[in-house]
Design a protein around this motif. Structure first.
Motif, PDB file in Angstrom:
ATOM      1  N   MET A   1      46.398  48.735  33.291  1.00  0.00           N
ATOM      2  CA  MET A   1      46.876  47.945  34.411  1.00  0.00           C
ATOM      3  C   MET A   1      46.818  48.809  35.659  1.00  0.00           C
ATOM      4  N   ALA A   2      46.430  48.202  36.710  1.00  0.00           N
ATOM      5  CA  ALA A   2      46.416  48.890  37.990  1.00  0.00           C
ATOM      6  C   ALA A   2      47.680  48.528  38.749  1.00  0.00           C
ATOM      7  N   LEU A   3      48.054  49.380  39.671  1.00  0.00           N
ATOM      8  CA  LEU A   3      49.197  49.102  40.536  1.00  0.00           C
ATOM      9  C   LEU A   3      49.008  47.765  41.240  1.00  0.00           C
ATOM     10  N   ASP A   4      47.755  47.424  41.532  1.00  0.00           N
ATOM     11  CA  ASP A   4      47.456  46.140  42.187  1.00  0.00           C
ATOM     12  C   ASP A   4      48.090  44.975  41.422  1.00  0.00           C
ATOM     13  N   HIS A   5      47.955  44.975  40.104  1.00  0.00           N
ATOM     14  CA  HIS A   5      48.466  43.866  39.294  1.00  0.00           C
ATOM     15  C   HIS A   5      49.989  43.808  39.328  1.00  0.00           C
ATOM     16  N   ALA A   6      50.632  44.955  39.262  1.00  0.00           N
ATOM     17  CA  ALA A   6      52.096  44.978  39.339  1.00  0.00           C
ATOM     18  C   ALA A   6      52.566  44.451  40.692  1.00  0.00           C
ATOM     19  N   ILE A   7      51.849  44.793  41.754  1.00  0.00           N
ATOM     20  CA  ILE A   7      52.195  44.307  43.092  1.00  0.00           C
ATOM     21  C   ILE A   7      51.976  42.798  43.179  1.00  0.00           C
ATOM     22  N   ALA A  72      47.542  35.906  48.494  1.00  0.00           N
ATOM     23  CA  ALA A  72      46.540  34.946  48.952  1.00  0.00           C
ATOM     24  C   ALA A  72      45.802  34.380  47.740  1.00  0.00           C
ATOM     25  N   GLY A  73      45.034  33.328  47.955  1.00  0.00           N
ATOM     26  CA  GLY A  73      44.268  32.710  46.864  1.00  0.00           C
ATOM     27  C   GLY A  73      43.434  33.700  46.072  1.00  0.00           C
ATOM     28  N   PRO A  74      42.651  34.570  46.741  1.00  0.00           N
ATOM     29  CA  PRO A  74      41.862  35.549  45.979  1.00  0.00           C
ATOM     30  C   PRO A  74      42.737  36.516  45.160  1.00  0.00           C
ATOM     31  N   GLY A  75      43.944  36.796  45.621  1.00  0.00           N
ATOM     32  CA  GLY A  75      44.853  37.641  44.852  1.00  0.00           C
ATOM     33  C   GLY A  75      45.312  36.951  43.586  1.00  0.00           C
ATOM     34  N   ARG A  76      45.614  35.672  43.709  1.00  0.00           N
ATOM     35  CA  ARG A  76      46.018  34.888  42.534  1.00  0.00           C
ATOM     36  C   ARG A  76      44.853  34.814  41.536  1.00  0.00           C
ATOM     37  N   THR A  77      43.641  34.641  42.041  1.00  0.00           N
ATOM     38  CA  THR A  77      42.451  34.595  41.181  1.00  0.00           C
ATOM     39  C   THR A  77      42.256  35.935  40.470  1.00  0.00           C
ATOM     40  N   ALA A  78      42.422  37.031  41.190  1.00  0.00           N
ATOM     41  CA  ALA A  78      42.268  38.363  40.592  1.00  0.00           C
ATOM     42  C   ALA A  78      43.293  38.582  39.483  1.00  0.00           C
ATOM     43  N   LEU A  79      44.532  38.152  39.716  1.00  0.00           N
ATOM     44  CA  LEU A  79      45.568  38.307  38.692  1.00  0.00           C
ATOM     45  C   LEU A  79      45.238  37.442  37.480  1.00  0.00           C
ATOM     46  N   SER A  80      44.808  36.208  37.723  1.00  0.00           N
ATOM     47  CA  SER A  80      44.468  35.316  36.619  1.00  0.00           C
ATOM     48  C   SER A  80      43.336  35.895  35.783  1.00  0.00           C
ATOM     49  N   LEU A  83      44.751  38.657  33.694  1.00  0.00           N
ATOM     50  CA  LEU A  83      45.599  38.155  32.609  1.00  0.00           C
ATOM     51  C   LEU A  83      44.781  37.679  31.410  1.00  0.00           C
ATOM     52  N   HIS A  84      43.553  37.250  31.653  1.00  0.00           N
ATOM     53  CA  HIS A  84      42.710  36.742  30.580  1.00  0.00           C
ATOM     54  C   HIS A  84      41.842  37.819  29.931  1.00  0.00           C
ATOM     55  N   GLU A  85      41.874  39.020  30.468  1.00  0.00           N
ATOM     56  CA  GLU A  85      41.102  40.120  29.888  1.00  0.00           C
ATOM     57  C   GLU A  85      41.918  40.802  28.792  1.00  0.00           C
ATOM     58  N   PRO A  86      41.264  41.212  27.702  1.00  0.00           N
ATOM     59  CA  PRO A  86      41.996  41.962  26.680  1.00  0.00           C
ATOM     60  C   PRO A  86      42.323  43.368  27.202  1.00  0.00           C
ATOM     61  N   ILE A  87      43.416  43.917  26.721  1.00  0.00           N
ATOM     62  CA  ILE A  87      43.781  45.296  27.035  1.00  0.00           C
ATOM     63  C   ILE A  87      43.991  46.033  25.718  1.00  0.00           C
TER      64      ILE A  87
END
Length: 191
Positions: A1-7, A72-80, A83-87
């Motif tokens: 996970m990147a800090l981006d996702h936590a933010i 913003a919309g692109p941020g929500r898309t990036a998070l989505s 969320l769908h990627e395996p870790i």
């Protein structure tokens, strides 16, 4: 996970300033993902530049305006997408465990204070988690019923509580083992 996702998660839960976000990391998110204030501000600026966040100036009386960040919309898309990627399951990397094994080549009793210090830290963290649980999820002021976001926050907190309880039980076992290996304290000379 990147800090981006936590933010992104934190700002979707509630928009806020960089300062407010840093405080949230200190109070809750930081127990699962740590970041310094400087890291948070640097990533916020980059995410704003990339169009993942929207920033608006919020006037304040007697103080400079603050910047309030939201997703913003692109941020929500990036998070989505994330969320769908395996870790990969996390691997345990534990300095204290290596020290404990290394004590076989030194004096096991020398680690007692260090293990006691770790136990205190985990005990304090458990108390903090339990207080937060009472305040936000199970106490008389808690909302009932919880919405989906609150349910998911609570299940993460319950994981933290279970982890701290397991760690404290393990540290108690370590302490008992160290004391047993150290043997009885030397007796005082008799006169």
């Amino acid at each position: 996970m990147a800090l981006d996702h936590a933010i992104l998660v934190s700002l979707l839960e509630k928009p806020g300033s960089g300062y407010e976000l840093a405080r949230r990391f200190e109070r809750s998110i930081g127990y699962f993902w740590t970041a310094t204030h400087q890291q948070i501000y640097r990533v916020l600026k980059r995410m704003e530049t990339e169009g993942l966040l929207v920033v608006r100036d919020v006037p304040q009386q007697g103080r400079p305006d603050k910047k309030e960040y939201s997703v913003a919309g692109p941020g929500r898309t990036a998070l989505s997408r994330w969320l769908h990627e395996p870790i990969e399951p996390e691997s345990l990397r534990h300095d204290l465990a290596v020290k404990i094994r290394g004590a076989a080549f030194d004096d096991p009793a020398a680690l007692v204070r260090e293990v006691e210090r770790h136990r205190q830290v985990h005990g304090d963290r458990l108390a903090h988690y339990l207080a937060g649980e009472r305040r936000d999820f199970t106490g008389p002021e808690a909302p009932a019923p919880l919405d989906a976001g609150q349910e998911l926050q609570h299940v993460v907190l319950r994981g933290g509580i279970a982890y701290e309880r397991m760690t404290i039980a393990w540290l108690d076992d370590v302490l008992a083992t160290l004391h047993r290996l150290a043997g009885p304290p030397p007796s005082a000379p008799t006169a």
